[in-house]
Design a protein around this motif. Structure first.
Motif, short mmCIF file in Angstrom:
data_model
loop_
_atom_site.label_atom_id
_atom_site.label_comp_id
_atom_site.label_asym_id
_atom_site.label_seq_id
_atom_site.Cartn_x
_atom_site.Cartn_y
_atom_site.Cartn_z
N ALA A 110 28.28 27.29 39.65
CA ALA A 110 29.41 26.39 39.92
C ALA A 110 30.49 26.59 38.86
O ALA A 110 30.24 27.14 37.79
CB ALA A 110 28.95 24.93 39.92
N VAL A 111 31.69 26.16 39.19
CA VAL A 111 32.79 26.14 38.22
C VAL A 111 33.05 24.69 37.84
O VAL A 111 33.25 23.84 38.71
CB VAL A 111 34.07 26.77 38.80
CG1 VAL A 111 35.25 26.54 37.85
CG2 VAL A 111 33.87 28.26 39.04
N SER A 117 30.43 21.27 41.50
CA SER A 117 29.40 21.26 42.54
C SER A 117 28.00 21.59 42.02
O SER A 117 27.07 21.74 42.80
CB SER A 117 29.77 22.28 43.63
OG SER A 117 29.83 23.59 43.10
N LEU A 118 27.82 21.68 40.71
CA LEU A 118 26.51 22.01 40.15
C LEU A 118 25.51 20.90 40.46
O LEU A 118 25.76 19.72 40.22
CB LEU A 118 26.60 22.19 38.64
CG LEU A 118 25.34 22.73 37.95
CD1 LEU A 118 25.11 24.19 38.33
CD2 LEU A 118 25.44 22.57 36.43
N ASP A 119 24.35 21.27 40.99
CA ASP A 119 23.29 20.31 41.31
C ASP A 119 22.65 19.81 40.02
O ASP A 119 21.99 20.58 39.31
CB ASP A 119 22.25 20.98 42.21
CG ASP A 119 21.12 20.03 42.59
OD1 ASP A 119 21.23 18.81 42.34
OD2 ASP A 119 20.10 20.52 43.14
N MET A 120 22.82 18.54 39.70
CA MET A 120 22.29 17.97 38.47
C MET A 120 20.99 17.20 38.69
O MET A 120 20.46 16.60 37.77
CB MET A 120 23.33 17.03 37.85
CG MET A 120 24.62 17.72 37.42
SD MET A 120 24.38 18.77 35.98
CE MET A 120 24.19 17.52 34.69
N GLY A 155 40.38 20.18 30.45
CA GLY A 155 40.87 20.79 31.68
C GLY A 155 40.52 22.25 31.81
O GLY A 155 40.64 22.83 32.90
N GLN A 156 40.06 22.89 30.71
CA GLN A 156 39.67 24.30 30.73
C GLN A 156 38.56 24.51 31.77
O GLN A 156 37.54 23.84 31.78
CB GLN A 156 39.14 24.70 29.36
CG GLN A 156 38.43 26.04 29.30
CD GLN A 156 39.38 27.19 29.04
OE1 GLN A 156 40.37 27.00 28.35
NE2 GLN A 156 39.06 28.35 29.57
N LYS A 157 38.75 25.46 32.68
CA LYS A 157 37.74 25.79 33.67
C LYS A 157 36.63 26.61 33.03
O LYS A 157 36.90 27.51 32.21
CB LYS A 157 38.35 26.58 34.83
CG LYS A 157 39.41 25.82 35.61
CD LYS A 157 38.81 24.66 36.38
CE LYS A 157 39.86 23.96 37.25
NZ LYS A 157 39.30 22.80 37.97
N VAL A 158 35.38 26.34 33.39
CA VAL A 158 34.24 27.05 32.81
C VAL A 158 33.21 27.40 33.88
O VAL A 158 32.98 26.63 34.82
CB VAL A 158 33.55 26.21 31.70
CG1 VAL A 158 34.42 26.13 30.45
CG2 VAL A 158 33.21 24.81 32.19
N THR A 213 33.02 37.40 43.88
CA THR A 213 32.93 37.01 42.47
C THR A 213 34.20 36.29 42.03
O THR A 213 34.15 35.30 41.29
CB THR A 213 32.70 38.25 41.59
OG1 THR A 213 31.51 38.91 42.03
CG2 THR A 213 32.55 37.88 40.14
N THR A 214 35.34 36.77 42.50
CA THR A 214 36.61 36.12 42.17
C THR A 214 36.63 34.68 42.67
O THR A 214 37.09 33.77 41.97
CB THR A 214 37.78 36.90 42.79
OG1 THR A 214 37.79 38.23 42.28
CG2 THR A 214 39.11 36.24 42.46
N GLU A 215 36.10 34.46 43.87
CA GLU A 215 36.13 33.13 44.49
C GLU A 215 35.16 32.16 43.84
O GLU A 215 35.40 30.95 43.81
CB GLU A 215 35.81 33.25 45.98
CG GLU A 215 36.86 34.02 46.78
CD GLU A 215 36.37 34.39 48.17
OE1 GLU A 215 35.23 34.01 48.51
OE2 GLU A 215 37.11 35.07 48.90
N GLN A 216 34.03 32.68 43.31
CA GLN A 216 32.96 31.80 42.83
C GLN A 216 32.95 31.60 41.32
O GLN A 216 32.10 30.89 40.80
CB GLN A 216 31.60 32.39 43.26
CG GLN A 216 31.41 32.52 44.76
CD GLN A 216 31.50 31.19 45.48
OE1 GLN A 216 30.94 30.19 45.01
NE2 GLN A 216 32.20 31.16 46.61
#
Length: 221
Positions: free
Chosen positions: A8-9, A30-33, A79-82, A164-167
């Motif tokens: 997830a991002v 969207s990471l499943d926690m 706000g940095q995307k990771v 890969t670019t999209e995910q």
């Protein structure tokens, strides 16, 4: 241990610097926690972080001064995307390569070029990681397992496919973007074996890669 396959991002929700480093809170997207517990490891832009608090949509972790010094966390802001990946399980499909979550260097994107349906990214390569970057070898960029397609004296090139670019966060890269780089862990251990062999060369044993060394080290039978 991780595989370099991004799940997830997320984004940096908060970052508070203190004398020991920093405490970061990461929004998990969207990471499943549902299966996350205190003490679990989550690779955050390729950096292995230990969960010290969490809820359904975020987790907090401590970042040491050492990590701030050697990774991109030193300039991350709210706000940095990771890229996010939970530690692999024994039953996990091994889709990438062995990733430890220990960053070796921060490199910069030198140039970007679209080629058909893929994109070529050239990254700078410091002397400290150059020996570990090999044509068709594996490298981890911000936690993403990728293949090196070209190598020059001071740069290496990655070919990124649309999926890969999209995910991942790669779509946000531009010339000058700083990225966390982890070299192949196998290359690290091989260097250690060769270093030990070289140090023992005074005993009459030859230094360098030999058939005898590979057999002794378990690479051949």
């Amino acid at each position: 241990m991780f595989t370099g396959i991004i799940e997830a991002v997320g984004s940096i929700k908060a970052i508070n610097v203190n004398a020991d480093g920093a405490r970061v809170e990461v929004a998990t997207g969207s990471l499943d926690m549902s299966d996350v517990n205190l003490g679990d490891s989550i690779a955050t832009n390729g950096v292995c972080l230990t969960v010290v608090a969490f809820d359904q949509h975020s987790y907090s972790a401590d970042v040491s001064n050492e990590t701030l010094k050697y990774t991109g966390f030193s300039h991350y802001r709210v706000g940095q995307k990771v890229n996010l990946e939970k530690a692999m399980l024994p039953t996990t499909r091994f889709g990438g390569h062995m990733v430890s979550g220990h960053v070796d260097a921060v490199c910069e994107v030198a140039s970007i070029k679209n080629t058909g349906n893929s994109t070529e990214y050239w990254l700078t390569m410091s002397e400290e990681i150059a020996p570990y970057i090999a044509h068709k070898g594996s490298v981890t960029i911000d936690g993403t397992s990728l293949t090196v397609n070209k190598v020059t004296e001071d740069q290496f090139m990655l070919t990124i496919v649309p999926h890969t670019t999209e995910q991942t966060i790669i779509s946000g890269y531009q010339a000058g973007t700083a990225v966390n780089v982890e070299v192949d862990v196998v290359a690290r251990y091989l260097e250690r074996l060769l270093f030990k062999k070289s140090n023992n060369s005074h005993s009459g044993e030859s230094a360098g890669v030999t058939k005898e060394l590979l057999m002794k080290s378990g690479f051949m039978k």
